[in-house]
Design an enzyme around this catalytic site. Sequence first.
Site, PDB file in Angstrom:
ATOM      1  CE  LYS A   1      66.706  77.037   0.830  1.00 31.60           C
ATOM      2  NZ  LYS A   1      66.591  78.464   1.089  1.00 31.60           N
TER       3      LYS A   1
ATOM      4  NE  ARG B   1      61.861  78.373   6.100  1.00 31.22           N
ATOM      5  CZ  ARG B   1      61.801  77.394   5.201  1.00 31.22           C
ATOM      6  NH1 ARG B   1      62.889  76.850   4.726  1.00 31.22           N
ATOM      7  NH2 ARG B   1      60.619  76.967   4.789  1.00 31.22           N
TER       8      ARG B   1
HETATM    9  N1  PMM Z   1      63.714  78.861   1.910  1.00 34.00           N
HETATM   10  C1  PMM Z   1      62.631  78.165   1.554  1.00 34.00           C
HETATM   11  C2  PMM Z   1      61.349  78.525   2.019  1.00 34.00           C
HETATM   12  N2  PMM Z   1      61.195  79.572   2.852  1.00 34.00           N
HETATM   13  N3  PMM Z   1      62.115  81.349   4.071  1.00 34.00           N
HETATM   14  C3  PMM Z   1      63.186  82.077   4.429  1.00 34.00           C
HETATM   15  N4  PMM Z   1      63.016  83.133   5.240  1.00 34.00           N
HETATM   16  N5  PMM Z   1      64.433  81.773   4.001  1.00 34.00           N
HETATM   17  C4  PMM Z   1      64.685  80.731   3.163  1.00 34.00           C
HETATM   18  O1  PMM Z   1      65.850  80.509   2.771  1.00 34.00           O
HETATM   19  C5  PMM Z   1      63.563  79.933   2.749  1.00 34.00           C
HETATM   20  C6  PMM Z   1      62.284  80.290   3.236  1.00 34.00           C
HETATM   21  C7  PMM Z   1      62.771  76.999   0.630  1.00 34.00           C
HETATM   22  O2  PMM Z   1      63.076  75.838   1.309  1.00 34.00           O
HETATM   23  P1  PMM Z   1      61.998  74.661   1.634  1.00 34.00           P
HETATM   24  O3  PMM Z   1      61.184  74.438   0.397  1.00 34.00           O
HETATM   25  O4  PMM Z   1      62.830  73.497   1.996  1.00 34.00           O
HETATM   26  O5  PMM Z   1      61.167  75.109   2.771  1.00 34.00           O
END
Ligand code: PMM
Length: 288
Positions: free
Chosen positions: A224, A263
Amino acid sequence: MTHAVLDRVAAVHERPGPVVMGVVNVTPDSFSDGGRWVETDAAVTHGLHLVAEGAAIVDVGGESTRPGAERPSEQEELRRVVPVVEALAAQDVVVSVDTMRASVAEAALSAGGAIINDVSGGLADPRMPALVAASGAPFVVMHWRGHSHDMQTRAQYDDVVAEVCAEMRARVEVLLVAGASPEQLVLDPGIGFAKTAEHNWQLLAGLEQVVALGYPVLLGTSRKGFLGSVGRLPGEERPLDARAVVTAATSARAARAGVWCVRVHDVTATVDAIDVVTALGELPGTAS
Ligand code: PMM
């Protein structure tokens, strides 16, 4: 009591410390890996690769939540997500579906998905709490204040840790009233969602307060923006593919705080970081 799916995750994981959730974004525009896994076969192959690296869960998403992103149609989201969930589940992978739509969550569960990961914590779709209750599936309640197109205007807090905890508790109440059981619920402070970099750092520093709410906690820091810019001059951000180490450092922090799951896109670096925390005896409850 824990949920049977979380027990299954623990069995797959076979090691102490947080379980690792590997990310597969089946989107043309996710900020960190958008466009790389849009074809079903490529997405499935990537998911299996993440499992081989140590991911106990693969999170499949069809909607980019990058700041400013526009939403895909429901049909398009279903088209992206369901075949990937089905193919991974057929290979015994524990799959979570990253969606804010009850219809997509339901289709993903029917296709073999095991966990619903809703970045809106059930706020975006009024049908979600009833689906969570009816399905009995584990549900990730992420802290969220609105859709990505303008979420950063809502990044206003006096005490970000206390307010995020209070807002997550309110979502938990709604879900319990709708008939969900406490064993289904996982909390996530929503790093980067209606948060400035400073808010993200404060939440990481205050993770123990989130863990103290008494539910398993999931943390998503991977690649991020605040990790791109940490320690760098303005305009000299780390490229996305050079953020595995800073991400792993936050995974070590999460492990020390007693988080249940991290994650990440780069599984190996995070597994290594958690191994170091484990070897040091710094996982909560394991101090010698
Ligand atoms: N961040 C993203 C997408 N899904 N789900 C959860 N539970 N927590 C998060 O912090 C989260 C998520 C955004 O990141 P990406 O676009 O790199 O997947």
